[in-house]
Design a protein around this motif. Structure first.
Motif, PDB file in Angstrom:
ATOM      1  N   GLU A 115       5.463 -20.171   4.728  1.00  0.00           N
ATOM      2  CA  GLU A 115       5.620 -19.373   5.953  1.00  0.00           C
ATOM      3  C   GLU A 115       4.818 -18.075   5.931  1.00  0.00           C
ATOM      4  O   GLU A 115       4.305 -17.648   6.969  1.00  0.00           O
ATOM      5  N   PHE A 116       4.688 -17.438   4.787  1.00  0.00           N
ATOM      6  CA  PHE A 116       4.002 -16.154   4.720  1.00  0.00           C
ATOM      7  C   PHE A 116       2.508 -16.293   4.426  1.00  0.00           C
ATOM      8  O   PHE A 116       1.822 -15.299   4.245  1.00  0.00           O
ATOM      9  N   HIS A 117       2.031 -17.487   4.395  1.00  0.00           N
ATOM     10  CA  HIS A 117       0.594 -17.739   4.225  1.00  0.00           C
ATOM     11  C   HIS A 117       0.060 -18.210   5.584  1.00  0.00           C
ATOM     12  O   HIS A 117      -0.046 -19.399   5.847  1.00  0.00           O
ATOM     13  N   SER A 118      -0.266 -17.240   6.424  1.00  0.00           N
ATOM     14  CA  SER A 118      -0.678 -17.564   7.794  1.00  0.00           C
ATOM     15  C   SER A 118      -2.013 -18.306   7.847  1.00  0.00           C
ATOM     16  O   SER A 118      -2.352 -18.889   8.870  1.00  0.00           O
ATOM     17  N   ASN A 119      -2.737 -18.325   6.734  1.00  0.00           N
ATOM     18  CA  ASN A 119      -4.018 -19.032   6.671  1.00  0.00           C
ATOM     19  C   ASN A 119      -3.850 -20.520   6.366  1.00  0.00           C
ATOM     20  O   ASN A 119      -4.821 -21.267   6.385  1.00  0.00           O
ATOM     21  N   ALA A 190       0.924 -12.033   0.062  1.00  0.00           N
ATOM     22  CA  ALA A 190       0.853 -12.805   1.306  1.00  0.00           C
ATOM     23  C   ALA A 190       1.695 -12.139   2.408  1.00  0.00           C
ATOM     24  O   ALA A 190       1.264 -12.080   3.554  1.00  0.00           O
ATOM     25  N   VAL A 191       2.881 -11.633   2.041  1.00  0.00           N
ATOM     26  CA  VAL A 191       3.747 -10.952   3.004  1.00  0.00           C
ATOM     27  C   VAL A 191       3.076  -9.683   3.523  1.00  0.00           C
ATOM     28  O   VAL A 191       3.079  -9.402   4.718  1.00  0.00           O
ATOM     29  N   ASN A 193      -0.080  -9.060   3.693  1.00  0.00           N
ATOM     30  CA  ASN A 193      -1.288  -9.385   4.468  1.00  0.00           C
ATOM     31  C   ASN A 193      -0.985 -10.077   5.779  1.00  0.00           C
ATOM     32  O   ASN A 193      -1.883 -10.287   6.585  1.00  0.00           O
ATOM     33  N   LYS A 194       0.266 -10.431   5.994  1.00  0.00           N
ATOM     34  CA  LYS A 194       0.613 -11.188   7.215  1.00  0.00           C
ATOM     35  C   LYS A 194       0.572 -10.308   8.433  1.00  0.00           C
ATOM     36  O   LYS A 194       0.850  -9.176   8.488  1.00  0.00           O
TER      37      LYS A 194
END
Length: 194
Positions: A115-119, A190-191, A193-194
């Protein structure tokens, strides 16, 4: 079928020239007999079938491309790791698609969401459903195929190459490598950078 030769050439598994021979090969052998004539084409090992045999030209082309794909799975190919990607490298990439080919039951037991890896987009399509759901798999994304032991992912990897997917890899390491890549420090980045 036209995308397959381009994909195989880009991945370095289809030498130049073979694609033209396969595309231009006659659909059937000339003459009588069983119609099986391995030496009738310049493509090594190609079996050309006579009219009425029930095999289509596309089936023969798929066989030719699959044979060439397998011939190029050499020590050099595997030694360089062209077919795989580490979870760390995949999670850092852009426009990724994690294709989880485990069964529905396995996926329900340990669900991969990222979920926290929007890429990264994640989707579970069990291996037995991939042929019927192929249109759900985006060709424009970098695809990493996942299963715990890399058996099913290897099969789907070859299948997607055969279907013309230009950027597909096997996510290496199974559960342990994926969970190692998702340790608290990585997830925190990741959080943030989201």
């Amino acid at each position: 079928m036209d995308a397959l030769p381009d994909t195989l050439e880009k991945c370095g598994v289809l030498p130049h020239g073979v694609r033209d021979e396969a595309a231009n090969a006659p659909p059937y052998a000339e003459g009588g007999g069983m119609g099986l004539s391995p030496g009738s084409s310049r493509i090594p090992g190609r079996i050309v079938l006579r009219r009425g045999s029930g095999w289509s030209t596309n089936a023969i082309r798929i066989e030719v491309f699959m044979e060439q794909l397998m011939r190029n799975f050499t020590l050099n190919f595997f030694g360089k790791g062209i077919h795989k990607v580490s979870p760390e490298a995949f999670l850092k990439g852009k426009n990724g698609y994690l294709l989880d080919v485990r069964s529905k039951e396995e996926s329900a037991s340990i669900f991969i969401k990222l979920e926290f890896h929007s890429n990264i987009e994640c989707q579970n399509i069990p291996i037995n459903e991939v042929p019927d759901r192929i249109d759900e798999i985006p060709k424009e994304k970098s695809i990493a195929v996942f299963c715990p032991a890399n058996v099913r992912s290897s099969i789907v990897y070859a299948y997607l190459l055969l279907k013309g997917y230009p950027d597909v890899r096997i996510l290496e390491g199974g559960y342990s490598a994926l969970t190692d890549a998702l340790r608290p420090g990585s997830v925190l980045k990741a959080v943030q950078n989201k």
